[in-house]
Design a protein around this motif. Sequence first.
Motif, PDB file in Angstrom:
ATOM      1  N   UNK A  88     -18.988  -1.812   0.926  1.00  0.00           N
ATOM      2  CA  UNK A  88     -17.893  -1.903  -0.054  1.00  0.00           C
ATOM      3  C   UNK A  88     -17.132  -0.590  -0.207  1.00  0.00           C
ATOM      4  N   UNK A  89     -17.707   0.507   0.277  1.00  0.00           N
ATOM      5  CA  UNK A  89     -17.034   1.817   0.261  1.00  0.00           C
ATOM      6  C   UNK A  89     -16.688   2.293  -1.151  1.00  0.00           C
ATOM      7  N   UNK A  90     -17.564   2.033  -2.112  1.00  0.00           N
ATOM      8  CA  UNK A  90     -17.280   2.480  -3.478  1.00  0.00           C
ATOM      9  C   UNK A  90     -17.387   3.999  -3.555  1.00  0.00           C
ATOM     10  N   UNK A  91     -16.563   4.644  -4.392  1.00  0.00           N
ATOM     11  CA  UNK A  91     -16.608   6.100  -4.527  1.00  0.00           C
ATOM     12  C   UNK A  91     -17.574   6.574  -5.618  1.00  0.00           C
ATOM     13  N   UNK A  92     -18.180   5.616  -6.337  1.00  0.00           N
ATOM     14  CA  UNK A  92     -19.094   5.970  -7.429  1.00  0.00           C
ATOM     15  C   UNK A  92     -19.996   4.785  -7.728  1.00  0.00           C
ATOM     16  N   UNK A  93     -21.235   5.085  -8.114  1.00  0.00           N
ATOM     17  CA  UNK A  93     -22.182   4.056  -8.516  1.00  0.00           C
ATOM     18  C   UNK A  93     -22.607   4.259  -9.961  1.00  0.00           C
ATOM     19  N   UNK A  94     -22.792   3.163 -10.673  1.00  0.00           N
ATOM     20  CA  UNK A  94     -23.380   3.154 -12.008  1.00  0.00           C
ATOM     21  C   UNK A  94     -24.775   2.548 -11.899  1.00  0.00           C
ATOM     22  N   UNK A  95     -25.709   3.063 -12.724  1.00  0.00           N
ATOM     23  CA  UNK A  95     -27.063   2.544 -12.677  1.00  0.00           C
ATOM     24  C   UNK A  95     -27.904   3.367 -11.704  1.00  0.00           C
ATOM     25  N   UNK A  96     -29.066   2.807 -11.273  1.00  0.00           N
ATOM     26  CA  UNK A  96     -29.689   1.546 -11.679  1.00  0.00           C
ATOM     27  C   UNK A  96     -30.237   1.595 -13.105  1.00  0.00           C
ATOM     28  N   UNK A  97     -30.845   0.492 -13.516  1.00  0.00           N
ATOM     29  CA  UNK A  97     -31.287   0.348 -14.898  1.00  0.00           C
ATOM     30  C   UNK A  97     -32.492   1.219 -15.220  1.00  0.00           C
ATOM     31  N   UNK A  98     -33.530   1.142 -14.393  1.00  0.00           N
ATOM     32  CA  UNK A  98     -34.793   1.817 -14.691  1.00  0.00           C
ATOM     33  C   UNK A  98     -34.967   3.100 -13.876  1.00  0.00           C
ATOM     34  N   UNK A  99     -35.757   4.006 -14.429  1.00  0.00           N
ATOM     35  CA  UNK A  99     -35.973   5.289 -13.764  1.00  0.00           C
ATOM     36  C   UNK A  99     -36.612   5.131 -12.395  1.00  0.00           C
ATOM     37  N   UNK A 100     -37.591   4.215 -12.269  1.00  0.00           N
ATOM     38  CA  UNK A 100     -38.235   4.070 -10.959  1.00  0.00           C
ATOM     39  C   UNK A 100     -37.251   3.550  -9.910  1.00  0.00           C
ATOM     40  N   UNK A 117     -24.325   7.495 -11.574  1.00  0.00           N
ATOM     41  CA  UNK A 117     -24.456   7.815 -12.998  1.00  0.00           C
ATOM     42  C   UNK A 117     -25.408   6.830 -13.656  1.00  0.00           C
ATOM     43  N   UNK A 118     -26.568   7.297 -14.077  1.00  0.00           N
ATOM     44  CA  UNK A 118     -27.522   6.464 -14.795  1.00  0.00           C
ATOM     45  C   UNK A 118     -27.214   6.457 -16.275  1.00  0.00           C
ATOM     46  N   UNK A 119     -27.229   5.274 -16.883  1.00  0.00           N
ATOM     47  CA  UNK A 119     -26.957   5.180 -18.324  1.00  0.00           C
ATOM     48  C   UNK A 119     -28.221   4.883 -19.125  1.00  0.00           C
ATOM     49  N   UNK A 120     -29.334   4.631 -18.427  1.00  0.00           N
ATOM     50  CA  UNK A 120     -30.564   4.245 -19.134  1.00  0.00           C
ATOM     51  C   UNK A 120     -31.804   4.827 -18.467  1.00  0.00           C
ATOM     52  N   UNK A 121     -31.597   5.832 -17.627  1.00  0.00           N
ATOM     53  CA  UNK A 121     -32.700   6.442 -16.888  1.00  0.00           C
ATOM     54  C   UNK A 121     -33.144   7.714 -17.601  1.00  0.00           C
ATOM     55  N   UNK A 122     -34.277   7.646 -18.297  1.00  0.00           N
ATOM     56  CA  UNK A 122     -34.669   8.737 -19.196  1.00  0.00           C
ATOM     57  C   UNK A 122     -35.881   9.529 -18.730  1.00  0.00           C
ATOM     58  N   UNK A 123     -36.450   9.188 -17.577  1.00  0.00           N
ATOM     59  CA  UNK A 123     -37.633   9.899 -17.090  1.00  0.00           C
ATOM     60  C   UNK A 123     -37.290  11.331 -16.701  1.00  0.00           C
ATOM     61  N   UNK A 124     -38.279  12.197 -16.743  1.00  0.00           N
ATOM     62  CA  UNK A 124     -38.089  13.563 -16.265  1.00  0.00           C
ATOM     63  C   UNK A 124     -37.805  13.547 -14.767  1.00  0.00           C
ATOM     64  N   UNK A 125     -36.936  14.439 -14.325  1.00  0.00           N
ATOM     65  CA  UNK A 125     -36.703  14.608 -12.900  1.00  0.00           C
ATOM     66  C   UNK A 125     -35.581  13.783 -12.310  1.00  0.00           C
ATOM     67  N   UNK A 170     -40.953   5.371 -15.428  1.00  0.00           N
ATOM     68  CA  UNK A 170     -40.407   5.619 -16.763  1.00  0.00           C
ATOM     69  C   UNK A 170     -41.525   5.766 -17.788  1.00  0.00           C
ATOM     70  N   UNK A 171     -42.462   4.809 -17.784  1.00  0.00           N
ATOM     71  CA  UNK A 171     -43.543   4.819 -18.772  1.00  0.00           C
ATOM     72  C   UNK A 171     -44.457   6.026 -18.583  1.00  0.00           C
ATOM     73  N   UNK A 172     -44.743   6.376 -17.321  1.00  0.00           N
ATOM     74  CA  UNK A 172     -45.592   7.542 -17.049  1.00  0.00           C
ATOM     75  C   UNK A 172     -44.902   8.817 -17.502  1.00  0.00           C
ATOM     76  N   UNK A 173     -43.597   8.928 -17.268  1.00  0.00           N
ATOM     77  CA  UNK A 173     -42.864  10.107 -17.702  1.00  0.00           C
ATOM     78  C   UNK A 173     -42.862  10.216 -19.226  1.00  0.00           C
ATOM     79  N   UNK A 174     -42.658   9.060 -19.903  1.00  0.00           N
ATOM     80  CA  UNK A 174     -42.714   9.064 -21.364  1.00  0.00           C
ATOM     81  C   UNK A 174     -44.071   9.502 -21.871  1.00  0.00           C
ATOM     82  N   UNK A 175     -45.123   9.032 -21.212  1.00  0.00           N
ATOM     83  CA  UNK A 175     -46.482   9.449 -21.590  1.00  0.00           C
ATOM     84  C   UNK A 175     -46.638  10.956 -21.467  1.00  0.00           C
ATOM     85  N   UNK A 176     -46.134  11.530 -20.382  1.00  0.00           N
ATOM     86  CA  UNK A 176     -46.249  12.975 -20.184  1.00  0.00           C
ATOM     87  C   UNK A 176     -45.595  13.740 -21.332  1.00  0.00           C
TER      88      UNK A 176
END
Length: 369
Positions: A88-100, A117-125, A170-176
């Motif tokens: 599709x040759x997109x110049x930008x991606x949004x997401x994915x939903x989860x950190x993994x 650009x992640x809007x819901x990816x909160x894990x460290x790293x 995601x869950x492991x990062x939150x635990x840390x």
Amino acid sequence: MALLPLATAGAIWTAPAKAEDVTIGAIEILTGPNSRYGVAIKNGFDLALDEVNKTGVLGGKKLVIQYEDSAGNKDQAVNAARKLIGISKVPLLLGPTLSNEMFAAGPVANEQKIPIVGTSTTANGITAIGPYVFRTSLPEADVIPVTLKTAQAKFGIKKVAVMYANDDAFSKSGYDVFKATLEKLGIQTLTTETFGTKDSDFSAQLTKIKSLNPDAVVVSALVEPASGILLDARSLGFDEKVRFIGGNGFNSPKLGDIAGEAADGTMVGSPWFIGKDDPANTKFVAAYRAKYKDDPDQFAAQAYDTLHIVANAIDKAGAADPEKIKTALQAAKYTGVMGPFSFTENRDPADASGVVVLEMKGGKFQILK
């Protein structure tokens, strides 16, 4: 699952043949258990997209989003990224939903020099994946400490039990983050219990925890197992004074929908609240309700602001060129429903001052008082 090759191995982005519209890609969980997050995010994007195209931000060109469903599967997220970039040759991606998913798909975009650009990816790293990886969601490391400090100050919490899903990044990062913050605050951890994201019976872990008489139970999990934990805890007769404290996975109205009264008293930190007294937020909530006949959640709000940030960056770039969009994103400044926003040098949100602590009551989150 076989992975799709890029259209040309190692190729750098080239513009699509048609230039009338600007098409960007979005990889979200639109089917399956965790679609609760992805559908809300898509709703936020689409609401903002309507506004962007009505106001003519792109100088008369239309912004278009091509969605791909990851279904919460890392390989599917990678395939989606390869398709959107290579075909599709997109110049930008949004997401994915989860950190993994981002840990799997982010390197694909970064290698091909396409901003993602992640809007819901909160894990460290997350942004450490590479210089083309951005996120507009506050990392757990910024939110969890506020939640635990508030719980400690308000309820005198001295000893806790910890639970987390050990098969999810995601869950492991939150635990840390929970673990490090508990140690810093001097809160004793009585036991740490693990489970899988697809588990539905948590009685063994909770029976052990109950026998230890904690002041609170700290949980890092997505909304499905989180709801199951709350339901099992109440069925085992946990005292109502025992608070359950969750990470960002708890931050969905679906927690109340699934767990009902069992979720009452649950605490979670959030960078956004539906009742925020702000003209931009009031307008967003009203527009969301009118369009979807439902209330928005944090994930919809973050997506809504992100689409505006991305549209402004594309406009300032002056072309659907990934390198110029990346530069414009890095310099972005925007005030929306989440408040003032800009990126740090590491492409994370620059301001964590807006975090509030919420409490579930009657199936709805409200600000803890």
